[in-house]
Enzyme design. Structure first.
Site, short mmCIF file in Angstrom:
data_model
loop_
_atom_site.label_atom_id
_atom_site.label_comp_id
_atom_site.label_asym_id
_atom_site.label_seq_id
_atom_site.Cartn_x
_atom_site.Cartn_y
_atom_site.Cartn_z
N SER A 286 49.87 1.36 21.67
CA SER A 286 49.10 0.91 20.58
C SER A 286 49.71 0.91 19.13
CB SER A 286 47.84 1.91 20.71
OG SER A 286 48.21 3.11 20.63
N ASP B 100 43.84 11.40 14.25
CA ASP B 100 45.00 10.40 14.53
C ASP B 100 45.91 10.74 13.58
OD1 ASP B 100 46.47 8.54 15.23
OD2 ASP B 100 44.88 6.76 15.52
N HIS C 4 49.06 6.92 14.76
CA HIS C 4 48.94 5.53 14.21
C HIS C 4 48.80 5.55 12.81
CE1 HIS C 4 47.20 5.85 18.51
NE2 HIS C 4 48.10 4.69 18.38
#
Length: 404
Positions: A155, A376, A379
């Site tokens: 991702s 997170d 990312h």
């Protein structure tokens, strides 16, 4: 961490690929004179990131089985575009405006999720000793005309793919026709390990998950003949399950009772490299491998209270950067022995500075955060850091040898 259970990658298959089918309008070509600064490269090695065997991590080094020195493109010899610093750029705006692009997963959409600060959008990457051209979506679409580009990986590559899709969309006059107006395609294919996830039955008959280190993940026939392929793998190799390594890695019918992750990772990369050398037509297809993107968890990992919220400024002191990741040393070793020309996008150091660029708590909306927060710190917000990766990709593709 790529294995965030509620993260958008679990939704990757439903819009597994976005295809641009776009017919370029000929008047674009009348404005095609390129006045962008010349981008060039060196093999200089950042002092904080020493490498074994004199292997340089520089940006667009093309690596293959002969000695590395003979594989460096000599006209890229004056500047390493991945060795530099982030500088404030008050006069420019993001390549696409926050909240403007419908292709961004909610977990990357920090603006939509209420992030209040915006200084992280006012930084640009400046290599030491040269300038890089600003991303030009129209010129990028010309380069991609009639071609297929595929991002393959985890991702973090999805992060990069969405960034590029949004940047190209922003260059369109009529954004409603984004799916109809171009004759190129830009796809994302989820393959977090690049090799095949598997199952085997133990002596008790219990089905156990393994990772076949000797077998490419089965989606390869969907992209092997693409014109440009951007690979990555890395973050899933830090997952608890693989880190323990017990009865998880497999080659043929042999399941290792214990195998160090570093050894397994290198075996997997060798499988990938062997597949590329045997199956990718290098006269047609340009292969890129994007390096490891830095995470900035403090006080724990993604599933144990790790955090990066409140970070609004990048690291400015190089001595505060993390050690160069072992995964990149392994990658560089494998790339150096390949026959295929592979462009190595070493974004590790430039991302390590950017502790301010992650979604942190803004991977969720305010209402979702009330039900519990998992931050997170792996990312990146979009717009944000991956836009610069695509700017560098654009700079490399703009060079004549990658544009034809």
């Amino acid at each position: 961490m790529d294995s965030l259970k509620n993260f958008s990658e679990s939704r990757a298959h439903y819009y597994f690929t976005i295809l641009f089918t776009l017919i370029l309008i000929f008047f674009f070509f009348s404005a095609s004179n390129d006045t962008s600064p010349v981008v060039s490269y060196t093999t200089s090695l950042p002092p904080s990131h020493p490498h074994p065997n004199n292997l340089s991590p520089f940006s667009s080094q093309v690596l293959s089985g002969a000695s590395l020195a003979s594989k460096v493109h000599n006209n890229f010899d004056s500047c390493d575009i991945f060795d530099g610093q982030w500088v404030v750029d008050e006069g420019s705006s993001p390549v696409y405006e926050p909240g403007s692009c419908p292709f961004i997963d909610d977990a990357f959409n920090c603006f939509k999720n209420g992030r209040p600060d915006s200084d992280y959008l006012r930084l640009k990457w400046k290599p030491h000793g040269c300038e890089i051209p600003r991303f030009d979506g129209v010129k990028m679409m010309k380069m991609l005309s009639g071609k297929r580009m595929v991002f393959v990986g985890d991702s973090l590559n999805r992060n990069m793919w969405e960034s590029l899709v949004c940047a190209l969309r922003e260059s369109l006059v009529d954004k409603k026709n984004v799916f109809e107006d171009f004759n190129c395609s830009i796809d994302f294919i989820r393959s977090p390990f690049l090799v095949q996830e598997w199952k085997f039955s133990d002596k008790a008959g219990t089905r156990r998950e393994t990772l076949r280190l000797d077998m490419m993940e089965g989606s390869y026939n969907k992209y092997h003949d693409a014109d440009i392929i951007v690979f990555n793998t890395g973050h899933w190799w830090t997952h608890q399950k693989t880190f323990k390594g017990k009865y998880y890695f497999q080659e043929g019918n042999h399941v290792y009772s214990k195998l160090e992750v570093a050894d397994a990772y290198k075996k997997a990369l060798k499988t990938w490299a062997k597949w590329v050398d045997a199956n990718v037509n290098s006269s047609r297809t340009q292969v890129f491998f994007r390096g490891y993107s830095a995470s900035h968890f403090k006080g724990g990992q993604w599933n144990s209270g790790g955090s990066c919220d409140g970070e609004t400024k990048p690291i400015t002191n190089e001595t505060q950067l993390s050690p160069y990741p072992w995964m990149m040393r392994a990658l560089e070793s494998v790339l150096s022995k390949m026959k295929t020309r592979v462009v190595y996008l070493n974004i590790t150091k430039m991302t390590d500075y950017r502790k301010d660029g992650h979604p942190s708590i803004f991977r969720q909306s305010a209402s979702e955060r009330m039900n519990g927060i998992i931050q997170d710190c792996s990312h990146w917000c979009l717009p944000g850091v991956p836009d610069t990766w695509n700017q560098l990709l654009y700079a490399i593709l703009s060079r004549k040898k990658f544009n034809g």
